[in-house]
Design an enzyme around this catalytic site. Structure first.
Site, short mmCIF file in Angstrom:
data_model
loop_
_atom_site.label_atom_id
_atom_site.label_comp_id
_atom_site.label_asym_id
_atom_site.label_seq_id
_atom_site.Cartn_x
_atom_site.Cartn_y
_atom_site.Cartn_z
N ASN A 68 -5.12 28.89 16.33
CA ASN A 68 -6.46 28.48 16.79
C ASN A 68 -6.42 27.56 18.01
O ASN A 68 -7.46 27.34 18.65
CB ASN A 68 -7.25 27.80 15.65
CG ASN A 68 -7.75 28.78 14.60
OD1 ASN A 68 -7.88 28.43 13.42
ND2 ASN A 68 -8.05 30.01 15.00
N ASP B 130 -13.73 31.86 7.10
CA ASP B 130 -13.97 32.50 8.39
C ASP B 130 -15.44 32.86 8.56
O ASP B 130 -16.14 33.15 7.59
CB ASP B 130 -13.10 33.77 8.49
CG ASP B 130 -12.99 34.28 9.91
OD1 ASP B 130 -13.18 33.48 10.86
OD2 ASP B 130 -12.73 35.49 10.09
C1 IPE Z 1 -8.35 32.40 10.37
O1 IPE Z 1 -9.49 32.74 11.06
C2 IPE Z 1 -8.10 30.94 10.49
C3 IPE Z 1 -8.99 30.05 9.74
C4 IPE Z 1 -9.97 30.43 8.95
C5 IPE Z 1 -8.73 28.66 9.90
P1 IPE Z 1 -9.44 33.28 12.55
O2 IPE Z 1 -10.85 33.51 12.95
O3 IPE Z 1 -8.63 32.37 13.38
O4 IPE Z 1 -8.65 34.64 12.36
P2 IPE Z 1 -8.58 35.93 13.30
O5 IPE Z 1 -8.35 35.43 14.70
O6 IPE Z 1 -9.89 36.64 13.19
O7 IPE Z 1 -7.46 36.74 12.76
C1 IPE Z 2 -14.10 29.46 11.22
O1 IPE Z 2 -14.64 30.62 11.66
C2 IPE Z 2 -12.61 29.50 11.17
C3 IPE Z 2 -11.96 28.52 12.05
C4 IPE Z 2 -10.95 28.87 12.79
C5 IPE Z 2 -12.39 27.15 12.06
P1 IPE Z 2 -14.47 31.19 13.12
O2 IPE Z 2 -14.63 30.11 14.14
O3 IPE Z 2 -13.24 31.99 13.24
O4 IPE Z 2 -15.75 32.14 13.17
P2 IPE Z 2 -15.82 33.60 13.72
O5 IPE Z 2 -14.74 34.39 13.05
O6 IPE Z 2 -15.63 33.53 15.20
O7 IPE Z 2 -17.19 34.05 13.33
MG MG Z 3 -12.77 33.91 12.83
#
Ligand code: IPE
Ligand code: IPE
Ligand code: MG
Length: 229
Positions: free
Chosen positions: A63, A15
């Site tokens: 997502n 993340d």
């Molecule tokens: C979790 O991250 C999913 C992945 C890393 C693929 P998110 O960014 O989607 O999680 P939330 O929305 O902050 O809980």
């Molecule tokens: C990558 O990070 C996780 C995926 C869902 C691909 P994010 O896209 O959630 O990044 P942040 O949390 O918005 O910084």
């Molecule tokens: Mg995220």
């Protein structure tokens, strides 16, 4: 690295790509591109240390709710990653499996997935389990339905045995980068006794040294599994 205990199965919630890019005045897509390059680096490092299964959370069931352009970019990157990385996985003797509801992905991506899985199926050094369109609740529902179809009893063991990743066992260590303290629907069932490691480091900055810190911390944990001692 000293002679730390190396977890057999490591899960990573990758993340922080979006925030990493925003901090640099760049688009979220740029963050995902740099994040996807980091996957190669960490994968190689983890298997070299002796990790046997690496489960990477790349795209969650939830997502899809992101803007269409971002979802499309993530899908493009996954395809490019799989194509680019295939030769290296072969060389390194790593098997790749994709976990999640693949049927919702484009046919093109499904083909690339099938090819990557088939071509690496006999590789024995380790398993790279890439979680795409993965959600742990969906996985539990899937397992229960499979058991019902077979007319078997719903037991704890039977649910474990019917999860997508039954073959690879439970994660010993789950790492989450990016500072959030939650699991976001990742391995809720099989992670029941996983050690959790949270770091504020954003995924594109999570390098080998950061991975080693997580392994060292794991080495200091005392797993009791409900017992005394
Ligand atoms: C979790 O991250 C999913 C992945 C890393 C693929 P998110 O960014 O989607 O999680 P939330 O929305 O902050 O809980
Ligand atoms: C990558 O990070 C996780 C995926 C869902 C691909 P994010 O896209 O959630 O990044 P942040 O949390 O918005 O910084
Ligand atoms: Mg995220």
């Amino acid at each position: 690295m000293g002679k730390e205990r190396i977890p057999t199965h490591v899960g990573i919630i990758m993340d922080g790509n979006g925030r990493w890019a925003t901090l640099r005045g760049k688009s979220r897509s740029y963050g995902h591109r740099v994040g996807s390059d980091n996957v190669e680096r960490i994968t190689e490092h983890a298997f070299n240390l002796g990790v046997k299964t690496l489960s990477l959370y790349a795209f969650s069931s939830e997502n899809w709710a992101r803007p269409k352009e971002e979802v499309e970019e993530l899908m493009r990157l996954l395809e490019a990653y799989l194509k680019r990385f295939l030769k290296k996985l072969q060389r390194e003797n790593i098997r790749i499996v994709i976990t999640g509801d693949v049927s919702a992905l484009s046919l093109k991506l499904q083909k690339v997935i099938a090819k990557s899985e088939a071509e690496t199926a006999n590789n024995l050094k380790g398993v790279l389990n890439l979680c795409i369109n993965y959600g742990a609740r969906q996985e539990i529902a899937y397992a229960v339905n499979k058991i019902l179809d077979k007319g078997e009893p719903i037991t704890v063991e039977n649910i474990s045995a019917n999860l997508y990743t039954a073959e690879f066992g439970e994660p010993d260590l789950i790492i989450r980068t990016g500072g959030e303290l939650r699991l976001s629907n990742f391995m809720l069932y099989q992670g029941a006794y996983a050690e959790l490691y949270f770091t504020d480091v954003l995924w594109p900055d999570f390098n080998e040294t950061e991975f080693d810190k997580a392994i060292e911390e794991f080495g200091r944990r005392h797993r009791r599994f409900g017992k005394v001692q």
